[in-house]
Every structure is written in C-alpha cells, then in structure tokens.
Design an enzyme around this catalytic site. Structure first.
Site, PDB file in Angstrom:
ATOM      1  N   LYS A  40       0.532   3.492  -2.890  1.00  0.00           N
ATOM      2  CA  LYS A  40      -0.647   4.363  -3.038  1.00  0.00           C
ATOM      3  C   LYS A  40      -0.293   5.834  -2.877  1.00  0.00           C
ATOM      4  O   LYS A  40      -1.024   6.705  -3.351  1.00  0.00           O
ATOM      5  CB  LYS A  40      -1.734   3.912  -2.053  1.00  0.00           C
ATOM      6  CG  LYS A  40      -2.212   2.497  -2.373  1.00  0.00           C
ATOM      7  CD  LYS A  40      -3.129   1.893  -1.318  1.00  0.00           C
ATOM      8  CE  LYS A  40      -3.468   0.444  -1.678  1.00  0.00           C
ATOM      9  NZ  LYS A  40      -4.265  -0.246  -0.660  1.00  0.00           N
TER      10      LYS A  40
ATOM     11  N   TYR B 291      -4.458   2.915   7.868  1.00  0.00           N
ATOM     12  CA  TYR B 291      -5.756   2.249   7.989  1.00  0.00           C
ATOM     13  C   TYR B 291      -6.476   2.741   9.243  1.00  0.00           C
ATOM     14  O   TYR B 291      -6.425   3.932   9.553  1.00  0.00           O
ATOM     15  CB  TYR B 291      -5.590   0.708   8.011  1.00  0.00           C
ATOM     16  CG  TYR B 291      -4.513   0.175   7.109  1.00  0.00           C
ATOM     17  CD1 TYR B 291      -4.610   0.339   5.736  1.00  0.00           C
ATOM     18  CD2 TYR B 291      -3.399  -0.478   7.609  1.00  0.00           C
ATOM     19  CE1 TYR B 291      -3.626  -0.152   4.892  1.00  0.00           C
ATOM     20  CE2 TYR B 291      -2.417  -0.972   6.772  1.00  0.00           C
ATOM     21  CZ  TYR B 291      -2.544  -0.803   5.421  1.00  0.00           C
ATOM     22  OH  TYR B 291      -1.573  -1.282   4.597  1.00  0.00           O
TER      23      TYR B 291
ATOM     24  N   TYR C 171      -3.562  -2.318 -10.424  1.00  0.00           N
ATOM     25  CA  TYR C 171      -3.473  -2.174  -8.960  1.00  0.00           C
ATOM     26  C   TYR C 171      -2.574  -3.267  -8.344  1.00  0.00           C
ATOM     27  O   TYR C 171      -1.676  -2.976  -7.557  1.00  0.00           O
ATOM     28  CB  TYR C 171      -4.895  -2.224  -8.373  1.00  0.00           C
ATOM     29  CG  TYR C 171      -4.949  -2.286  -6.873  1.00  0.00           C
ATOM     30  CD1 TYR C 171      -4.830  -1.133  -6.101  1.00  0.00           C
ATOM     31  CD2 TYR C 171      -5.103  -3.501  -6.202  1.00  0.00           C
ATOM     32  CE1 TYR C 171      -4.867  -1.194  -4.713  1.00  0.00           C
ATOM     33  CE2 TYR C 171      -5.145  -3.566  -4.826  1.00  0.00           C
ATOM     34  CZ  TYR C 171      -5.031  -2.412  -4.081  1.00  0.00           C
ATOM     35  OH  TYR C 171      -5.058  -2.467  -2.712  1.00  0.00           O
TER      36      TYR C 171
ATOM     37  N   SER D  80       0.801  -1.238   0.000  1.00  0.00           N
ATOM     38  CA  SER D  80       0.000   0.000   0.000  1.00  0.00           C
ATOM     39  C   SER D  80       0.828   1.279   0.000  1.00  0.00           C
ATOM     40  O   SER D  80       0.269   2.352  -0.200  1.00  0.00           O
ATOM     41  CB  SER D  80      -0.914   0.023   1.215  1.00  0.00           C
ATOM     42  OG  SER D  80      -2.102  -0.634   0.908  1.00  0.00           O
TER      43      SER D  80
ATOM     44  N   VAL E 286       1.103  -3.783   3.859  1.00  0.00           N
ATOM     45  CA  VAL E 286       1.045  -5.076   4.533  1.00  0.00           C
ATOM     46  C   VAL E 286       2.307  -5.927   4.316  1.00  0.00           C
ATOM     47  O   VAL E 286       2.453  -6.982   4.914  1.00  0.00           O
ATOM     48  CB  VAL E 286      -0.215  -5.903   4.164  1.00  0.00           C
ATOM     49  CG1 VAL E 286      -1.477  -5.241   4.673  1.00  0.00           C
ATOM     50  CG2 VAL E 286      -0.293  -6.160   2.677  1.00  0.00           C
TER      51      VAL E 286
HETATM   52  N1  GLU Z   1      -2.270  -5.247  -2.307  1.00  0.00           N
HETATM   53  C1  GLU Z   1      -2.810  -5.261  -0.984  1.00  0.00           C
HETATM   54  C2  GLU Z   1      -4.295  -5.506  -1.033  1.00  0.00           C
HETATM   55  O1  GLU Z   1      -4.916  -5.022  -1.898  1.00  0.00           O
HETATM   56  C3  GLU Z   1      -2.472  -3.960  -0.319  1.00  0.00           C
HETATM   57  C4  GLU Z   1      -2.852  -3.953   1.104  1.00  0.00           C
HETATM   58  C5  GLU Z   1      -2.045  -3.020   1.938  1.00  0.00           C
HETATM   59  O2  GLU Z   1      -0.825  -2.965   1.904  1.00  0.00           O
HETATM   60  O3  GLU Z   1      -2.726  -2.346   2.690  1.00  0.00           O
HETATM   61  O4  GLU Z   1      -4.863  -6.177  -0.239  1.00  0.00           O
END
Ligand code: GLU
Length: 309
Positions: free
Chosen positions: A67, A243, A191, A64, A261
């Site tokens: 992002k 989060y 993604y 993530s 994650v």
């Molecule tokens: N590619 C992971 C997912 O979509 C990213 C999750 C993350 O790092 O928060 O679940």
C-alpha cells in the site's frame, strides 16, 4: 553510536532464539502455511552500506506493505485530488473495520487501512485493464528495488480472492457511496494481486530507499517523487502504518513504518536508511511481533528514532 553490522547480527540471533513468536495470519488460508520460526532483516543505508541477517533472502507475502507503493503511484497519477476520496487520519480501528465507513460516508480514514487502499487501487485502475494495472504496480516495485525477479504469488492472490468476503463488503459499501469508480470485483482483483506480491527483506529494503532519500532512487539518481511527497508518505506511515497499533509503534520505535499481515515491516529512517524485517507471527493488532521488537532494538541501538536520541 553502535556499529550497524554487529547490532543487526545480535538482533537476528536474539530473535531466532525467542520462544514467543505471535500468531501467523490464518484468515488468508495460504498465509497460515508459513513457518513462524522465520526471521529476516535487511538494512540499506544512504551512505551505501547494506547489511542482512537471518532469512533476509527468503520471499514472503508483503500484503499491506504494497500500500506504500500503490499510494505513491496513485499520487503520481491523480495528484492531491486523491485526498478527496481518502483521508489522512489514523483510524484507531482494525484494518478491515466497516463501522467507521458508515459514519464517514464511504470516505476511508487513510490509504493504509483496507478500504483506503481499495480506493487507491481503484484510482490506479482508471483508464487501464486490471491486468495492465497489476503489471504497472509490479514493474514500479521492481524498478524501485532494482530487481526484476520480484513476482506475484498467484496462490496467495487466489486464496485472498476466495476468502475476501470482508474486502468485498468494504468495496461494495464504498461503491454505494459513489467512492469506487469500477466494479468491485475488478478493483479487488488488482488489490488482491498487489497484496500477493512476494519479496525478500533485501528486496523490500531496496524498494524503500527513495523514501529515505528525499524521493530519489539512489541507484539512478532519478526522482521518484518530490521531496515534499516523500516526507508526506513518511508522515502517513508514521501515523497510520500499523493499523490500530500505529501509536504504539511510533512510541516504541519512532520511525515511519508499514506492516503487512504476512509479518513484514518496512521502516524508514529519513536521510539515513531503509529497513525491512520479516517474522510471520503477529501480535493482537496484526503487526509482526518480533519484527516490531527487532526494529525497536535497532532504532534504539543506532539512535535512529526521528524524535531524537
Ligand atoms: N490483503 C490483506 C487483506 O486485504 C492485507 C491485510 C494487511 O496486510 O493488512 O486483508
């Protein structure tokens, strides 16, 4: 204020010795293979220091954290119109929650939870083939880090695609509200690939420098984004970067940060430094347990909290 190299070395030694290391993410099978004993840290300061310790040169899945870079690219391509499709509020829910989306008519709370990031990716995809969009994201990150060796871990991307039922559900759900312009499998293909970018702490700290430097790429002096946009991306990281643990991270560390994650965290000290840490074991909110702790110790020792000493 303490001396940076000494503080970083001390934190790395302490983290290496910790027994409680959290749980490595297992919902993406490829990530469950990573050894939880890793710990890496890299700090690049705006006055030209660069300090690393532990596994700072080992590549890990940034997940993530990508992002932050896709949001930067999408804002560059779409401008503030992007905010019609995605909000700017902390979600208070897990990163892959679907309930809020129903109440809020397919407009995700922010660009850092999965549905928000999927919308951002959909915006980047406009007018491009998925392969081109993936290439432009990767090249942007390579440019920011001054490092062409950064790559996409295809095994991780495949593992995510094969098990990403929740992300497919989120994308389909948003499509039903008209908030996805492309077929879900195309947007998610992009993604999954940007989440599967592999970087070391040293590369990640370098890629984050523009956010600590008023939007300018320190190596070339070129403007990546305006200083206002850099400020706003930092604000989003502070409010939404961890989060449903974002409040706790702000409380303990006091810096804009984005976790993934894979166990990485990118943290920004505006005007001063870009920091990357990596420890694969996660806490209950899906944030790196030792990474958060290391940043808390570093920010305290260096008096780097944006809220003052
Ligand atoms: N590619 C992971 C997912 O979509 C990213 C999750 C993350 O790092 O928060 O679940």
């Amino acid at each position: 204020m303490a001396e940076l190299a000494g503080v970083v070395a001390e934190i790395a030694a302490e983290m290496a010795a910790r027994v409680e290391r959290g749980q490595v993410a297992s919902y993406i099978p490829e990530l469950s293979k990573v050894d939880p004993r890793h710990f890496g840290i890299a700090v690049v300061t705006m006055d030209g220091q660069s300090v690393e310790a532990g596994d700072a040169d080992a590549a890990f899945s940034i997940q993530s954290i990508s992002k932050v870079f896709t949001l930067t690219l999408a804002l560059g391509a779409r401008g503030d119109a992007l905010w019609r499709r995605v909000g700017r509020e902390p979600s208070g829910n897990p990163f892959n929650s679907i309930v809020q989306l129903e109440r809020e008519h397919g407009i995700p709370r922010n660009p850092f939870i999965n549905p928000g990031a999927i919308v951002v990716t959909d915006a980047i995809l406009a007018g491009h083939a998925p392969r081109e969009a993936i290439g432009s994201i990767l090249r942007f990150i390579q440019f920011l880090a001054d490092d062409d060796s950064i790559y996409i871990d295809q095994a991780v991307a495949k593992s995510e695609r094969e098990t990403g039922f929740r992300n497919f559900a989120l994308a389909n759900y948003m499509k039903s509200f008209g908030n996805l312009d492309h077929p879900p499998e195309l947007t998610l293909g992009v993604y999954f690939h940007h989440c599967a970018i592999a970087m070391s702490c040293r590369q990640l700290a370098s890629a984050g420098r523009f956010l600590a430097n008023g939007g300018r790429h320190p190596a070339t002096g070129r403007s990546v984004v305006s200083s206002e946009r850099a400020r706003r991306i930092n604000a989003m990281m502070l409010m939404c970067g961890h989060y449903d643990g974002s409040g706790d991270f702000a409380f303990r560390v006091g810096l804009p940060g984005k976790s993934g994650v894979g166990g990485g965290i990118l943290a920004i000290v505006p005007g001063k430094a870009s920091i990357a840490v990596w420890a694969p074991g996660l806490n209950a909110n899906g944030n790196s347990l030792l990474g958060s702790l290391a940043l808390e110790k570093l920010a305290r020792a260096m008096e780097w909290s944006i809220f003052g000493r």
